[in-house]
Design a protein around this motif. Sequence first.
Motif, PDB file in Angstrom:
ATOM      1  N   GLY A  92      22.119  22.032  23.075  1.00 34.40           N
ATOM      2  CA  GLY A  92      21.957  23.127  24.018  1.00 34.40           C
ATOM      3  C   GLY A  92      20.683  23.016  24.830  1.00 34.40           C
ATOM      4  N   LYS A  93      19.778  22.120  24.404  1.00 35.58           N
ATOM      5  CA  LYS A  93      18.469  21.973  25.067  1.00 35.58           C
ATOM      6  C   LYS A  93      18.346  20.708  25.912  1.00 35.58           C
ATOM      7  N   ILE A  94      19.053  19.648  25.538  1.00 35.75           N
ATOM      8  CA  ILE A  94      18.830  18.341  26.155  1.00 35.75           C
ATOM      9  C   ILE A  94      19.104  18.339  27.663  1.00 35.75           C
ATOM     10  N   GLY A  95      20.093  19.072  28.119  1.00 37.77           N
ATOM     11  CA  GLY A  95      20.432  19.055  29.533  1.00 37.77           C
ATOM     12  C   GLY A  95      19.305  19.532  30.435  1.00 37.77           C
ATOM     13  N   TYR A  96      18.451  20.396  29.915  1.00 39.21           N
ATOM     14  CA  TYR A  96      17.392  20.999  30.727  1.00 39.21           C
ATOM     15  C   TYR A  96      16.184  20.087  30.905  1.00 39.21           C
ATOM     16  N   VAL A  97      16.200  18.920  30.247  1.00 38.52           N
ATOM     17  CA  VAL A  97      15.120  17.959  30.458  1.00 38.52           C
ATOM     18  C   VAL A  97      15.130  17.454  31.906  1.00 38.52           C
ATOM     19  N   VAL A  98      16.286  17.515  32.536  1.00 39.72           N
ATOM     20  CA  VAL A  98      16.426  17.057  33.918  1.00 39.72           C
ATOM     21  C   VAL A  98      15.577  17.897  34.875  1.00 39.72           C
ATOM     22  N   VAL A  99      15.502  19.195  34.618  1.00 40.96           N
ATOM     23  CA  VAL A  99      14.783  20.096  35.524  1.00 40.96           C
ATOM     24  C   VAL A  99      13.406  20.480  34.989  1.00 40.96           C
ATOM     25  N   GLU A 100      13.101  20.033  33.780  1.00 43.32           N
ATOM     26  CA  GLU A 100      11.805  20.360  33.176  1.00 43.32           C
ATOM     27  C   GLU A 100      10.702  19.528  33.834  1.00 43.32           C
ATOM     28  N   LYS A 154       7.953  16.733  31.204  1.00 40.89           N
ATOM     29  CA  LYS A 154       8.954  16.045  30.384  1.00 40.89           C
ATOM     30  C   LYS A 154       8.372  15.543  29.060  1.00 40.89           C
ATOM     31  N   GLY A 155       7.076  15.232  29.036  1.00 39.09           N
ATOM     32  CA  GLY A 155       6.449  14.772  27.804  1.00 39.09           C
ATOM     33  C   GLY A 155       6.475  15.843  26.731  1.00 39.09           C
ATOM     34  N   THR A 156       6.029  17.039  27.087  1.00 38.21           N
ATOM     35  CA  THR A 156       6.028  18.162  26.150  1.00 38.21           C
ATOM     36  C   THR A 156       7.444  18.536  25.739  1.00 38.21           C
ATOM     37  N   TYR A 157       8.346  18.520  26.731  1.00 42.63           N
ATOM     38  CA  TYR A 157       9.731  18.878  26.436  1.00 42.63           C
ATOM     39  C   TYR A 157      10.377  17.825  25.530  1.00 42.63           C
ATOM     40  N   GLY A 158       9.959  16.564  25.686  1.00 40.26           N
ATOM     41  CA  GLY A 158      10.469  15.508  24.827  1.00 40.26           C
ATOM     42  C   GLY A 158      10.090  15.742  23.372  1.00 40.26           C
ATOM     43  N   VAL A 159       8.868  16.222  23.135  1.00 38.11           N
ATOM     44  CA  VAL A 159       8.437  16.560  21.783  1.00 38.11           C
ATOM     45  C   VAL A 159       9.277  17.708  21.238  1.00 38.11           C
ATOM     46  N   THR A 160       9.537  18.680  22.087  1.00 38.50           N
ATOM     47  CA  THR A 160      10.380  19.814  21.699  1.00 38.50           C
ATOM     48  C   THR A 160      11.767  19.339  21.290  1.00 38.50           C
ATOM     49  N   LEU A 161      12.328  18.406  22.055  1.00 35.15           N
ATOM     50  CA  LEU A 161      13.656  17.885  21.739  1.00 35.15           C
ATOM     51  C   LEU A 161      13.656  17.131  20.409  1.00 35.15           C
ATOM     52  N   LEU A 162      12.605  16.362  20.164  1.00 34.21           N
ATOM     53  CA  LEU A 162      12.513  15.621  18.899  1.00 34.21           C
ATOM     54  C   LEU A 162      12.422  16.580  17.719  1.00 34.21           C
ATOM     55  N   LEU A 163      11.572  17.602  17.848  1.00 36.01           N
ATOM     56  CA  LEU A 163      11.439  18.605  16.791  1.00 36.01           C
ATOM     57  C   LEU A 163      12.755  19.350  16.587  1.00 36.01           C
ATOM     58  N   THR A 164      13.448  19.592  17.683  1.00 39.56           N
ATOM     59  CA  THR A 164      14.727  20.290  17.612  1.00 39.56           C
ATOM     60  C   THR A 164      15.756  19.456  16.860  1.00 39.56           C
ATOM     61  N   TRP A 165      15.828  18.170  17.177  1.00 38.80           N
ATOM     62  CA  TRP A 165      16.795  17.285  16.513  1.00 38.80           C
ATOM     63  C   TRP A 165      16.493  17.199  15.021  1.00 38.80           C
ATOM     64  N   LEU A 166      15.225  17.024  14.687  1.00 36.29           N
ATOM     65  CA  LEU A 166      14.838  16.927  13.274  1.00 36.29           C
ATOM     66  C   LEU A 166      15.068  18.250  12.546  1.00 36.29           C
ATOM     67  N   GLY A 167      14.804  19.356  13.239  1.00 30.98           N
ATOM     68  CA  GLY A 167      15.049  20.663  12.645  1.00 30.98           C
ATOM     69  C   GLY A 167      16.529  20.913  12.432  1.00 30.98           C
ATOM     70  N   ASN A 168      17.353  20.506  13.386  1.00 31.79           N
ATOM     71  CA  ASN A 168      18.806  20.630  13.235  1.00 31.79           C
ATOM     72  C   ASN A 168      19.287  19.812  12.041  1.00 31.79           C
ATOM     73  N   LEU A 169      18.740  18.592  11.899  1.00 32.25           N
ATOM     74  CA  LEU A 169      19.096  17.739  10.768  1.00 32.25           C
ATOM     75  C   LEU A 169      18.727  18.421   9.450  1.00 32.25           C
ATOM     76  N   SER A 170      17.533  18.978   9.397  1.00 28.97           N
ATOM     77  CA  SER A 170      17.069  19.657   8.177  1.00 28.97           C
ATOM     78  C   SER A 170      17.910  20.892   7.888  1.00 28.97           C
ATOM     79  N   GLY A 171      18.251  21.637   8.929  1.00 31.72           N
ATOM     80  CA  GLY A 171      19.044  22.856   8.755  1.00 31.72           C
ATOM     81  C   GLY A 171      20.436  22.572   8.231  1.00 31.72           C
ATOM     82  N   THR A 172      21.051  21.502   8.735  1.00 31.46           N
ATOM     83  CA  THR A 172      22.386  21.160   8.240  1.00 31.46           C
ATOM     84  C   THR A 172      22.310  20.646   6.799  1.00 31.46           C
ATOM     85  N   ALA A 173      21.197  19.990   6.462  1.00 25.89           N
ATOM     86  CA  ALA A 173      21.010  19.543   5.076  1.00 25.89           C
ATOM     87  C   ALA A 173      20.895  20.746   4.144  1.00 25.89           C
ATOM     88  N   VAL A 174      20.131  21.753   4.582  1.00 24.91           N
ATOM     89  CA  VAL A 174      19.986  22.973   3.788  1.00 24.91           C
ATOM     90  C   VAL A 174      21.330  23.682   3.650  1.00 24.91           C
TER      91      VAL A 174
END
Length: 206
Positions: A55-63, A66-86
């Motif tokens: 839901g977040k990756i598409g907005y990198v185009v208009v952000e 992009k460096g800060t948003y890239g960190v946000t995307l990485l944290l989001t992906w890792l958080g999603n992975l952790s959440g599904t594990a939980v």
Amino acid sequence: MKERCGIFLLAVMSGIGISIGGTVYLSAENKVVGSLLFAIGLYLIVLNGFYLYTGKIGYVVVEEDKGTYGVTLLLTWLGNLSGTAVGAGMLSATRIAGLSDRAAELCQVKLGDGPVSILILSIFCGLLMYAAVEGYRQTKNPLILFICVSVFILSGFEHCVANMFYFFLAGMWSLKAVGYLLIMTVGNSLGGMLIPAVKKLEIVGK
């Protein structure tokens, strides 16, 4: 650091939300009903402002940053992975742990597919996920979420976060599963960026 922890926790909540959607899908005898009800996970996410990678990756185009948003995307992906594990871990300790067998059947189909097929199916899913999130942002009508999610599931498109949950629940992690998950992530990213990229080109061309 505090802000990044907050992003990660919001992403974990998204992973749990997708776990709920995946659970009801696996539980439903009717595939159409299950695909519609899966969307409750996405509705929970957008309603509460949680962070979901697709839901977040598409907005990198208009952000602009992009460096800060890239960190946000990485944290989001890792958080999603952790959440599904939980989510999968908790469900495995309940009376509905038998759903892992149905998850394993899904995973076998995905892992039996070819990488090009997985990539293409993931692109289409990413496109629909952007349409769902952006549509809800503009209209506040949850119907768009349920339609887009149902379409991607019934079409057999690949959603990286949903598949994180299925892999965890089925206990089918392997090097191939990790590789395919990365391909799904790339495909979801390309699909999610497609619409905003085309719209941006159209604006620049005017």
